[in-house]
Motif scaffolding. Structure first.
Motif, short mmCIF file in Angstrom:
data_model
loop_
_atom_site.label_atom_id
_atom_site.label_comp_id
_atom_site.label_asym_id
_atom_site.label_seq_id
_atom_site.Cartn_x
_atom_site.Cartn_y
_atom_site.Cartn_z
N SER A 1 0.85 -1.19 0.00
CA SER A 1 0.00 0.00 0.00
C SER A 1 0.88 1.25 0.00
CB SER A 1 -0.92 0.02 1.22
OG SER A 1 -0.15 0.03 2.39
N ILE A 2 0.52 2.21 -0.82
CA ILE A 2 1.28 3.45 -0.94
C ILE A 2 0.54 4.53 -0.18
CG2 ILE A 2 2.13 5.17 -2.55
CD1 ILE A 2 2.24 2.95 -4.66
N VAL A 3 1.26 5.17 0.70
CA VAL A 3 0.66 6.24 1.48
C VAL A 3 0.78 7.53 0.67
CG1 VAL A 3 0.76 7.56 3.62
CG2 VAL A 3 1.25 5.11 3.62
N VAL A 4 -0.34 8.13 0.34
CA VAL A 4 -0.36 9.37 -0.43
C VAL A 4 -0.68 10.52 0.52
CG1 VAL A 4 -1.46 10.60 -2.32
CG2 VAL A 4 -1.16 8.14 -2.46
N PRO A 5 0.24 11.48 0.65
CA PRO A 5 -0.04 12.60 1.55
C PRO A 5 -1.17 13.46 0.99
CG PRO A 5 1.96 13.01 0.30
CD PRO A 5 1.52 11.62 -0.03
N PRO A 6 -1.91 14.12 1.84
CA PRO A 6 -2.98 14.98 1.36
C PRO A 6 -2.42 16.08 0.46
CG PRO A 6 -2.95 14.90 3.76
CD PRO A 6 -1.79 14.11 3.27
N LYS A 7 -3.14 16.37 -0.63
CA LYS A 7 -2.65 17.35 -1.59
C LYS A 7 -2.56 18.75 -1.00
CE LYS A 7 -4.17 15.05 -5.75
NZ LYS A 7 -4.96 15.15 -6.97
N ARG A 8 -3.43 19.05 -0.11
CA ARG A 8 -3.49 20.41 0.41
C ARG A 8 -2.63 20.64 1.64
NH1 ARG A 8 -8.18 22.78 -2.17
NH2 ARG A 8 -8.20 21.62 -4.09
N PHE A 9 -1.91 19.62 2.10
CA PHE A 9 -1.12 19.77 3.32
C PHE A 9 -0.06 20.84 3.15
CE2 PHE A 9 2.52 18.61 5.97
CZ PHE A 9 1.93 18.70 7.21
N SER A 10 0.67 20.82 2.04
CA SER A 10 1.73 21.80 1.84
C SER A 10 1.15 23.21 1.75
CB SER A 10 2.54 21.48 0.59
OG SER A 10 1.74 21.56 -0.56
N LEU B 1 3.97 26.42 -1.97
CA LEU B 1 2.81 26.81 -2.78
C LEU B 1 3.00 26.53 -4.26
CD1 LEU B 1 1.97 30.24 -1.13
CD2 LEU B 1 0.56 28.18 -1.08
N LYS B 2 4.22 26.30 -4.67
CA LYS B 2 4.53 26.17 -6.09
C LYS B 2 3.78 25.02 -6.77
CE LYS B 2 8.61 26.12 -9.04
NZ LYS B 2 10.08 26.05 -9.01
N GLN B 3 3.82 23.83 -6.19
CA GLN B 3 3.18 22.68 -6.82
C GLN B 3 1.65 22.80 -6.84
OE1 GLN B 3 4.80 20.39 -8.57
NE2 GLN B 3 2.82 19.58 -9.19
N PRO B 4 1.00 23.18 -5.74
CA PRO B 4 -0.46 23.35 -5.83
C PRO B 4 -0.86 24.42 -6.85
CG PRO B 4 0.20 23.26 -3.54
CD PRO B 4 1.46 23.30 -4.35
N ALA B 5 -0.06 25.48 -6.96
CA ALA B 5 -0.36 26.52 -7.95
C ALA B 5 -0.25 25.97 -9.36
CB ALA B 5 0.58 27.71 -7.76
N ARG B 6 0.74 25.13 -9.61
CA ARG B 6 0.88 24.50 -10.92
C ARG B 6 -0.29 23.57 -11.23
NH1 ARG B 6 7.18 22.63 -11.14
NH2 ARG B 6 8.04 24.66 -11.72
N GLN C 1 -2.47 29.78 -6.22
CA GLN C 1 -2.08 30.74 -7.26
C GLN C 1 -2.14 32.16 -6.73
OE1 GLN C 1 -4.85 29.78 -10.36
NE2 GLN C 1 -3.50 28.27 -11.29
N SER C 2 -3.19 32.45 -5.98
CA SER C 2 -3.37 33.79 -5.44
C SER C 2 -2.28 34.14 -4.44
CB SER C 2 -4.74 33.89 -4.78
OG SER C 2 -4.92 35.14 -4.18
N ARG C 3 -2.03 33.24 -3.48
CA ARG C 3 -1.02 33.52 -2.44
C ARG C 3 0.38 33.59 -3.02
NH1 ARG C 3 -2.78 33.44 3.07
NH2 ARG C 3 -0.71 34.27 3.41
#
Length: 107
Positions: free
Chosen positions: A15-24, A51-56, A63-65
């Motif tokens: 099983s692969i543990v995927v961190p939450p996308k919004r944590f960073s 913030l770079k990866q979520p903005a991408r 993107q705003s921040r």
């Protein structure tokens, strides 16, 4: 030499543990909104990297921040231009903070 076969109780695929996308993004917002930490240039740099990866990926709040951070804190024209592009994307998506920031920049 005798080899043991896989036991039946073990899963076929690990099983692969995927961190939450919004944590960073949450960590970055916490760093930027913290009164004491938010003024430190090193902390702003770390928050920008978070913030770079979520903005991408198209997360409007990221993107705003990141756009605000790049427009206000970066010293070169290239980074400010990228920040304005991020703010425009967020503003088109309906982010009020980005719309206000663009109004301040373009006036």
């Amino acid at each position: 030499m005798k080899f043991r076969s896989h036991s039946i109780s073990s899963p076929a695929k690990p099983s692969i543990v995927v961190p939450p996308k919004r944590f960073s993004m949450r960590v970055a917002e916490w760093l930027l909104d913290s009164p004491r930490l938010g003024e430190n240039p090193n902390v702003k740099h770390i928050a920008g990297r978070l913030l770079k990866q979520p903005a991408r990926e198209g997360v409007v709040a990221a993107q705003s921040r990141l756009g605000q951070l790049m427009c206000r804190e970066c010293g070169n024209a290239r980074d400010r231009r990228i920040g304005q592009d991020l703010l425009r994307q967020a503003a088109r998506a309906g982010d009020l903070r980005a719309q206000r920031e663009l109004g301040l920049i373009e006036d």
